[in-house]
Motif scaffolding. Structure first.
Motif, PDB file in Angstrom:
ATOM      1  N   ARG A  36       0.819  -1.083  -0.181  1.00 18.00           N
ATOM      2  CA  ARG A  36      -0.035   0.210  -0.044  1.00 18.00           C
ATOM      3  C   ARG A  36       0.903   1.237  -0.218  1.00 18.00           C
ATOM      4  N   GLY A  37       0.365   2.291  -0.691  1.00 20.33           N
ATOM      5  CA  GLY A  37       1.021   3.646  -0.750  1.00 20.33           C
ATOM      6  C   GLY A  37       2.362   3.727  -1.596  1.00 20.33           C
ATOM      7  N   SER A  38       2.165   2.653  -2.555  1.00 24.56           N
ATOM      8  CA  SER A  38       3.098   2.722  -3.787  1.00 24.56           C
ATOM      9  C   SER A  38       2.177   2.326  -4.898  1.00 24.56           C
ATOM     10  N   ARG A 137       5.209  11.007  -3.642  1.00 23.66           N
ATOM     11  CA  ARG A 137       4.356  10.107  -3.036  1.00 23.66           C
ATOM     12  C   ARG A 137       5.341   8.818  -3.056  1.00 23.66           C
ATOM     13  N   GLU A 138       5.618   8.333  -4.318  1.00 25.44           N
ATOM     14  CA  GLU A 138       6.371   7.171  -4.494  1.00 25.44           C
ATOM     15  C   GLU A 138       7.701   6.998  -4.119  1.00 25.44           C
ATOM     16  N   LYS A 140       8.765   9.003  -1.637  1.00 30.78           N
ATOM     17  CA  LYS A 140       8.807   8.490  -0.102  1.00 30.78           C
ATOM     18  C   LYS A 140       8.448   7.098   0.421  1.00 30.78           C
ATOM     19  N   ALA A 141       7.830   6.605  -0.211  1.00 28.25           N
ATOM     20  CA  ALA A 141       7.371   5.388  -0.137  1.00 28.25           C
ATOM     21  C   ALA A 141       8.547   4.471  -0.231  1.00 28.25           C
ATOM     22  N   GLU A 144      11.348   5.145   2.469  1.00 25.67           N
ATOM     23  CA  GLU A 144      10.893   4.672   3.919  1.00 25.67           C
ATOM     24  C   GLU A 144      10.850   3.168   3.940  1.00 25.67           C
TER      25      GLU A 144
END
Length: 156
Positions: A36-38, A137-138, A140-141, A144
């Motif tokens: 999730r988040g990618s 967003r990508e 950072k994902a 992290e």
């Protein structure tokens, strides 16, 4: 052409060689990238041999397949990927250069500088703000997830 450029930095608690090896292992991203988040769903190396400049890959993403290659590889400090997205007619929509510069800060600590550059072409320049939002967003994902992948594997 629209241009997006930014840099993120994080400390990763692992040796610089280990961080580099993880980032250069294209098929290995499937093990540590978040579900999730990618936008990344699956990635695979499409040329034979160990990772090197010119090694090709294919990312399967939520917005479609994206081919790419390793543009620069200097072990254990520098890794630059280059991806591109084209229309069905073959026109370039966007391309990007996610780059990793690694600095050893001790035996088991690495400062990771993640530089991203994306260029939008033709009519897709109008979508540059959307590409920027997606790229930040990508990236950072990704950084992290890289950081977290070592936090859970202290014994590796």
């Amino acid at each position: 052409m629209g241009v997006i450029e930014f840099e993120l930095s994080r400390v990763v608690h692992a040796a610089v060689d280990d961080v580099f090896t993880r980032l250069a292992d294209i098929n290995g991203y499937n093990d540590w990238m978040p579900r999730r988040g990618s936008i990344l769903r699956h990635t695979e190396q499409t040329s034979p041999g160990p990772p090197a400049q010119g090694t090709t890959y294919l990312d399967k993403t939520s917005v479609g397949p994206t081919p790419g290659e390793i543009a620069e590889l200097v072990r254990p400090t520098t890794l630059v990927y280059h991806w591109w997205d084209k229309t069905k007619g073959g026109r370039l929509k966007a391309e990007g250069w996610p780059a990793w510069r690694l600095e050893a800060k001790g035996d088991h600590t690495t400062l990771v500088h993640h530089h991203a550059r994306v260029e939008t072409h033709g009519a897709y320049r109008l979508a540059t703000p959307l590409f920027r939002w997606m790229a930040v967003r990508e990236r950072k994902a990704t950084i992290e997830a890289l950081q977290a992948s070592f936090a859970h594997h202290h014994d590796d």
